[in-house]
Every structure is written in structure tokens, then in C-alpha cells.
Design a protein around this motif. Structure first.
Motif, PDB file in Angstrom:
ATOM      1  N   ALA A   5       4.819 -15.236  -4.636  1.00 40.29           N
ATOM      2  CA  ALA A   5       3.367 -15.086  -4.560  1.00 40.29           C
ATOM      3  C   ALA A   5       2.960 -13.730  -5.117  1.00 40.29           C
ATOM      4  O   ALA A   5       3.758 -12.780  -5.119  1.00 40.29           O
ATOM      5  N   PRO A   6       1.726 -13.614  -5.613  1.00 37.82           N
ATOM      6  CA  PRO A   6       1.267 -12.312  -6.139  1.00 37.82           C
ATOM      7  C   PRO A   6       1.398 -11.205  -5.095  1.00 37.82           C
ATOM      8  O   PRO A   6       0.967 -11.354  -3.956  1.00 37.82           O
ATOM      9  N   GLY A   7       1.997 -10.123  -5.500  1.00 43.62           N
ATOM     10  CA  GLY A   7       2.201  -9.004  -4.587  1.00 43.62           C
ATOM     11  C   GLY A   7       3.468  -9.083  -3.762  1.00 43.62           C
ATOM     12  O   GLY A   7       3.768  -8.160  -3.002  1.00 43.62           O
ATOM     13  N   GLU A   8       4.217 -10.177  -3.883  1.00 38.54           N
ATOM     14  CA  GLU A   8       5.460 -10.343  -3.133  1.00 38.54           C
ATOM     15  C   GLU A   8       6.647 -10.167  -4.070  1.00 38.54           C
ATOM     16  O   GLU A   8       6.632 -10.623  -5.210  1.00 38.54           O
ATOM     17  N   ALA A   9       7.689  -9.521  -3.554  1.00 36.07           N
ATOM     18  CA  ALA A   9       8.884  -9.296  -4.379  1.00 36.07           C
ATOM     19  C   ALA A   9       9.799 -10.513  -4.412  1.00 36.07           C
ATOM     20  O   ALA A   9      10.538 -10.707  -5.373  1.00 36.07           O
ATOM     21  N   HIS A  10       9.759 -11.332  -3.355  1.00 36.28           N
ATOM     22  CA  HIS A  10      10.639 -12.490  -3.266  1.00 36.28           C
ATOM     23  C   HIS A  10       9.820 -13.718  -2.904  1.00 36.28           C
ATOM     24  O   HIS A  10       8.787 -13.619  -2.227  1.00 36.28           O
ATOM     25  N   SER A  11      10.312 -14.874  -3.325  1.00 42.84           N
ATOM     26  CA  SER A  11       9.663 -16.135  -2.980  1.00 42.84           C
ATOM     27  C   SER A  11      10.003 -16.518  -1.544  1.00 42.84           C
ATOM     28  O   SER A  11      10.885 -15.917  -0.912  1.00 42.84           O
TER      29      SER A  11
END
Length: 308
Positions: A228-234
Motif C-alpha cells: 500500500a502507498p506509504g508501506e514498505a511491505h505488503s
């Protein structure tokens, strides 16, 4: 000609003036699917009384009241959802009591009682889902209950007094309820729910049914989803349970590949047999499983699962 053009101009002017009076054109709002409220305030009050009885610990009285409301309002999905919740509570209480029994006969009777309650809970959730098809959570509850019924049949099969003919019948019942769980999870997944829980449950049921190629497609799609936008991992990368499920799938596929290469394959799934015919020699299931286990350890770091 001049008269007709004047008439057209006047009609267009009237249309413009009427649209100006109405104001700007309103965009059609997106439909939000929720469980419909009761049309009668009295019916809603009776439904609330039933839930109050359940909250006070009078579950059987709550069932009777909800059944009366369902007879008077048969198209209200919240009644059946509440019935499923009450039956699920009774099932949980029955499970707690069965843990105190030490004799095998008592345990078998308790499991049969749990089966009866679980089937009632499933029927209630399934009717609620059919009446409110766009609510994915109802389909998930129905699928969870169907899978629980299948697990109860597995518990009955392990008793030593169960003869082989009964085991075959119980195995058929288990498969039937796993198919019901698959259909319910699929209906929930078709609503595009948030997160990865629903497709992961669908993949797990496919694995239980031997549909390993279908499970591989689902989990591969989840693994390849972008963060997700702004997240480093799914979400998949952050879930150790998802990685463990993927590792379990790799182990099962590896076993089937070995069986296929040894010409000892008994899997009846046509799509998976086609997959084996093409990939059984080259699929790197060992490396994928090892990577999944490492990712599961990294995702679980800092969680309660690593606390001891």
C-alpha cells in the motif's frame, strides 16, 4: 424557417432555465450494501430483547425469541445473523464442557451435540448471506462454520470404535462440508474484501480438497501484490501465517511432484494433473519452501508467537 428557428431557440432557453432552477447535476452515489433495518419499530424492539437475553446468558431463550422474529420477518437478514451468533455461543459453551469429560462415550456425545449446533449456526449464517449477498462477512462466517463442521467429522473418525464403513461415510461428509466452505469463501472473495484473510482461507480450503494448483494461483497473486502507498511491505509479507501457509503448500506440491515422477500419482484433480505433467521435474518447491519459512520467521519477529 424563421418561425421554426425561433421556436427551437425558445425551447432551448426554457430547458436551460429549468436546469438552472434545479441546480447542478448530482452525481449518482455509489450504493453501499448493508443489512436492511426493520420496517417495524416493534420488530426491532423484539430483536433487541432477544439479543439482551443472549447478553444476560439466556441463550436458549434468545433462540426462541429470534425464531419468533424470523417467522414474522422472514426476509430480515440480521435475524438470521443473530441466530448464528447465538448458536455459535452455544457451540463454544459445549466445547468448554466437553473438555471436562474423560470418558470416550461422553466425548462422542459431546461432539454429536457440537455437530448439531454447528449445523444450525451454519444454516443461520448461510440464509443471512443469501438475503444480503453483498456483505462478505456473512459469507466468511458461513465458511468458517462449514469448515468447523468438517473438523468435527474428522474428530469422530479418529475414535477407535469407528468402523471402516463409518469412516468412509464420515470422510464423505467432511468433503461435502469442505466444499460448502469453499463455495462460501469464494462468494466472499468475489466481493473484493480488504486484506488477505479471505483469499488465504479460500486457498487453505483448496489445499484440503487437493486443488493445489488453484491454491498456488491464489497465494502467488497475494504474494505478488504491491504494498500500500506509504508501506514498505505488503500485507502478505507482514503475515507469518500467510508465509507458513505458502510453505505448507510447497511441501504438499513437492510430495505430489515426487509421486508423479515415481508414477504413483493418485490426485484426481484434472487441472493439477495437467500442471504436474508440465512442471513436476522443474518446479523448485524446496527452495520456495525454505524461503517461505525464513520470511515467516522474519514476519513473526517481535510478535507474541516468538515470546516464550
Amino acid at each position: 424557417v424563421q418561425g421554426s428557428s425561433a421556436t427551437a431557440a425558445s425551447s432551448s432557453a426554457k430547458a436551460l432555465s429549468s436546469s438552472a432552477k434545479k441546480g447542478p447535476v448530482q452525481r449518482k452515489r455509489k450504493t453501499v450494501y448493508r443489512m436492511r433495518n426493520f420496517k417495524s419499530a416493534r420488530m426491532a424492539e423484539r430483536h433487541g430483547d432477544a439479543l439482551g437475553a443472549h447478553a444476560r446468558g439466556h441463550s436458549l431463550a434468545a433462540v426462541r425469541k429470534l425464531e419468533q422474529v424470523a417467522n414474522d420477518a422472514p426476509t430480515a437478514p440480521q435475524v438470521y445473523s443473530s441466530l448464528g451468533m447465538v448458536y455459535e455461543s452455544l457451540l463454544s459453551d459445549s466445547r468448554t464442557k466437553s473438555k471436562n469429560g474423560n470418558e470416550e462415550e461422553v466425548t462422542i456425545k459431546s461432539i454429536e451435540k457440537q455437530l448439531e449446533l454447528a449445523k444450525k449456526a451454519y444454516g443461520s449464517y448461510h440464509v443471512a448471506a443469501l438475503l444480503c449477498k453483498k456483505d462478505f462477512s456473512l459469507w466468511v462466517r458461513a465458511g468458517d462454520t462449514a469448515k468447523e463442521i468438517a473438523d468435527l467429522y474428522t474428530e469422530i473418525m479418529v475414535f477407535p470404535d469407528t468402523v471402516s464403513d463409518e469412516r468412509e461415510e464420515l470422510r464423505g461428509e467432511k468433503k461435502k462440508w469442505m466444499e460448502e466452505a469453499r463455495k462460501d469463501y469464494l462468494a466472499a472473495d468475489n466481493q473484493r474484501p480488504p486484506g488477505i484473510d479471505v483469499p488465504a482461507k479460500l486457498a487453505a480450503v483448496h489445499m484440503e480438497l487437493g486443488n493445489l494448483s488453484e491454491a498456488l494461483v491464489i497465494l502467488t497473486d497475494l504474494k505478488n501484490r504491491a504494498a500500500a502507498p506509504g508501506e514498505a511491505h505488503s500485507e502478505f509479507e507482514k503475515s507469518f501465517k500467510a508465509w507458513l501457509l505458502y510453505a505448507d503448500l510447497m511441501l504438499r506440491i513437492g510430495h505430489e511432484c515426487i509421486q508423479w515422477n515415481n508414477e504413483n500419482q493418485e490426485n484426481s484433480n484434472y487441472m493439477f494433473r495437467r500442471w504436474l505433467r508440465k512442471w513436476s521435474d522443474s518446479f523448485d518447491w524446496k527452495e520456495r519452501r525454505l524461503q517461505a519459512l525464513v520470511q515467516a520467521l522474519e514476519a513473526a519477529a517481535g510478535t507474541r508467537s516468538c515470546e516464550s
